[in-house]
Design a protein around this motif. Structure first.
Motif, mmCIF file in Angstrom:
data_model
loop_
_atom_site.group_PDB
_atom_site.id
_atom_site.type_symbol
_atom_site.label_atom_id
_atom_site.label_comp_id
_atom_site.label_asym_id
_atom_site.label_seq_id
_atom_site.Cartn_x
_atom_site.Cartn_y
_atom_site.Cartn_z
ATOM 1 N N ARG A 1 0.822 -1.213 0.000
ATOM 2 C CA ARG A 1 0.000 0.000 0.000
ATOM 3 C C ARG A 1 0.854 1.260 0.000
ATOM 4 O O ARG A 1 0.589 2.207 -0.755
ATOM 5 C CB ARG A 1 -0.919 0.005 1.220
ATOM 6 N N THR A 2 1.886 1.291 0.844
ATOM 7 C CA THR A 2 2.693 2.507 0.966
ATOM 8 C C THR A 2 3.566 2.749 -0.262
ATOM 9 O O THR A 2 3.685 3.885 -0.726
ATOM 10 C CB THR A 2 3.580 2.425 2.224
ATOM 11 N N THR A 3 4.170 1.687 -0.789
ATOM 12 C CA THR A 3 5.040 1.872 -1.964
ATOM 13 C C THR A 3 4.245 2.185 -3.222
ATOM 14 O O THR A 3 4.761 2.819 -4.140
ATOM 15 C CB THR A 3 5.890 0.611 -2.209
ATOM 16 N N SER A 4 2.990 1.756 -3.266
ATOM 17 C CA SER A 4 2.146 2.006 -4.450
ATOM 18 C C SER A 4 1.233 3.204 -4.264
ATOM 19 O O SER A 4 0.452 3.526 -5.169
ATOM 20 C CB SER A 4 1.307 0.763 -4.761
ATOM 21 N N SER A 5 1.297 3.855 -3.080
ATOM 22 C CA SER A 5 0.447 5.013 -2.777
ATOM 23 C C SER A 5 -1.031 4.702 -3.021
ATOM 24 O O SER A 5 -1.752 5.457 -3.669
ATOM 25 C CB SER A 5 0.879 6.222 -3.622
ATOM 26 N N LEU A 6 -1.466 3.559 -2.504
ATOM 27 C CA LEU A 6 -2.847 3.115 -2.712
ATOM 28 C C LEU A 6 -3.776 3.650 -1.631
ATOM 29 O O LEU A 6 -3.401 3.745 -0.472
ATOM 30 C CB LEU A 6 -2.926 1.587 -2.694
ATOM 31 N N THR A 7 -5.004 3.972 -2.026
ATOM 32 C CA THR A 7 -6.051 4.242 -1.052
ATOM 33 C C THR A 7 -6.641 2.910 -0.610
ATOM 34 O O THR A 7 -6.476 1.885 -1.280
ATOM 35 C CB THR A 7 -7.157 5.109 -1.670
ATOM 36 N N TYR A 8 -7.343 2.912 0.534
ATOM 37 C CA TYR A 8 -7.990 1.692 1.001
ATOM 38 C C TYR A 8 -9.024 1.208 -0.019
ATOM 39 O O TYR A 8 -9.202 0.004 -0.207
ATOM 40 C CB TYR A 8 -8.663 1.930 2.349
ATOM 41 N N LYS A 9 -9.696 2.134 -0.660
ATOM 42 C CA LYS A 9 -10.735 1.762 -1.625
ATOM 43 C C LYS A 9 -10.141 0.989 -2.801
ATOM 44 O O LYS A 9 -10.646 -0.070 -3.192
ATOM 45 C CB LYS A 9 -11.463 3.012 -2.126
ATOM 46 N N LYS A 10 -9.060 1.530 -3.364
ATOM 47 C CA LYS A 10 -8.445 0.852 -4.505
ATOM 48 C C LYS A 10 -7.838 -0.478 -4.082
ATOM 49 O O LYS A 10 -7.906 -1.467 -4.815
ATOM 50 C CB LYS A 10 -7.370 1.751 -5.123
#
Length: 353
Positions: free
Chosen positions: A195-204
């Motif tokens: 999540r952190t390395t891909s800059s993902l939101t929880y939704k995505k």
């Protein structure tokens, strides 16, 4: 093993079982029952040995934690002693500065400027006090973390033991307890790194996880149908086949062995079926590991399956550890994992804005 070879092997095994169980084969039946009893005895002995090893590991971990806690308490006490010592020294220094006539030339209070004390100059003990508070907060957080991990481990172990009517093969790396540990570690560590390395939101992130899980279920279902076709079992009789534990266990073992091996083509195909195109190495590792672990859960002797149900609140926990009363528009990030109707792993939600 090719399709033709597997067909010949499976059918030969089935015919041999039918021949041994036919009338007149009482001697083979007796031998089979005796062998089964011996196998159960060996399995129970292995289970007792494994439980003893786990208890020993837990005790060793508790001893290490206790030693670590005592070490931290000792450090905190030393910091407190140092703080008191520095506080006394600083007070004497401040008094001497105040009493000396030479300090009245320009500023009678050299450590007081602009309405605020320069604590680090006037009172060195302030630095020690701040460090002491930081140590205490860190100690508190670590203790809470250890307590949480111990509770999770106990809960997971008790659920695994209650689910199994027979003991596990401890030589099988794809056994249920081992896969559940992989899943727990994956959710806690690999997901956060992804999540952190891909800059993902929880939704995505939840969309990606849901697609991968669905693709895993479709892939395994298709492979089962292919095996039924090879064995000459009509797809409509799959429910009836479940009653024959020998055949179904053989099928699951074959599939689980294949999925456990690091066969990247399996998981690359599933990721593509989920319409996900990972770009970086971390993204590829996460998606393929997610597929591998969930497929192994689906292929246990008692299959475990993801349930995306927000109504079962008591089987859900918040990603920020908030109580139910503070949830706002909760949305599932990780599903509930069930074995039949029994909940094995709680789901995880977050607040969708």
């Amino acid at each position: 093993m090719g399709t033709a070879e597997f067909s010949a092997f499976s059918k030969t095994g089935i015919y041999e079982e039918l021949y041994k169980s036919s009338p007149g084969g009482t001697t083979a039946e007796d031998r089979r029952e005796t062998s089964a009893c011996e196998d159960k005895t060996a399995v129970l002995e292995a289970l007792c040995h494994d439980l003893q090893e786990r208890v020993t590991r837990l005790e060793e971990g508790e001893d290490k934690r206790r030693v670590w806690a005592e070490s931290v308490d000792t450090q905190l006490q030393e910091l407190k002693d140092s703080q008191r010592q520095y506080a006394g020294t600083s007070l004497n220094a401040a008094t001497n500065h105040y009493a000396g006539p030479s300090h009245y030339n320009n500023n009678p209070y050299p450590h007081y400027q602009g309405g605020d004390w320069h604590h680090q100059g006037a009172f060195p003990g302030y630095v020690v006090q701040k460090e002491l508070q930081e140590k205490e907060e860190e100690n508190k957080k670590l203790k809470e973390r250890v307590k949480d991990l111990e509770a999770r481990n106990e809960e997971l172990l008790s659920k695994v033991m209650s689910m199994h009517k027979h003991s596990e093969d401890m030589n099988d790396p794809s056994r249920l307890s081992a896969v559940l540990q992989m899943y727990e570690k994956f959710r806690l560590h690999e997901w956060e790194k992804f999540r952190t390395t891909s800059s993902l939101t929880y939704k995505k992130g939840s969309i990606i996880i849901k697609r991968l899980f669905d693709a895993c279920e479709e892939d395994i279902q298709q492979r089962k149908l292919n095996l039924f076709e090879v064995l000459g079992i009509p797809p409509c009789n799959e429910t009836m086949t479940n009653s024959n534990q020998g055949i179904m266990q053989e099928i699951r073992n074959i599939l689980r062995y294949s999925y456990y091996q690091n066969q990247s083509e399996f998981y690359h195909k599933i990721v593509m079926q989920a319409s996900i195109d990972p770009k970086t190495t971390i993204q590829k590792e996460f998606t393929m590991q997610c597929c591998r672990i969930y497929c192994l859960l689906l292929l246990q002797d008692s299959p475990l399956k993801a349930v995306w149900n927000l109504q079962e609140l008591k089987y859900l926990e918040h990603v920020d550890k908030k109580g139910y009363e503070y949830w706002r528009k909760p949305t599932l990030l990780w599903p509930i994992i069930k074995c039949g109707e029994q909940v094995v792993v709680k789901g995880v939600v977050w607040d969708e804005k």
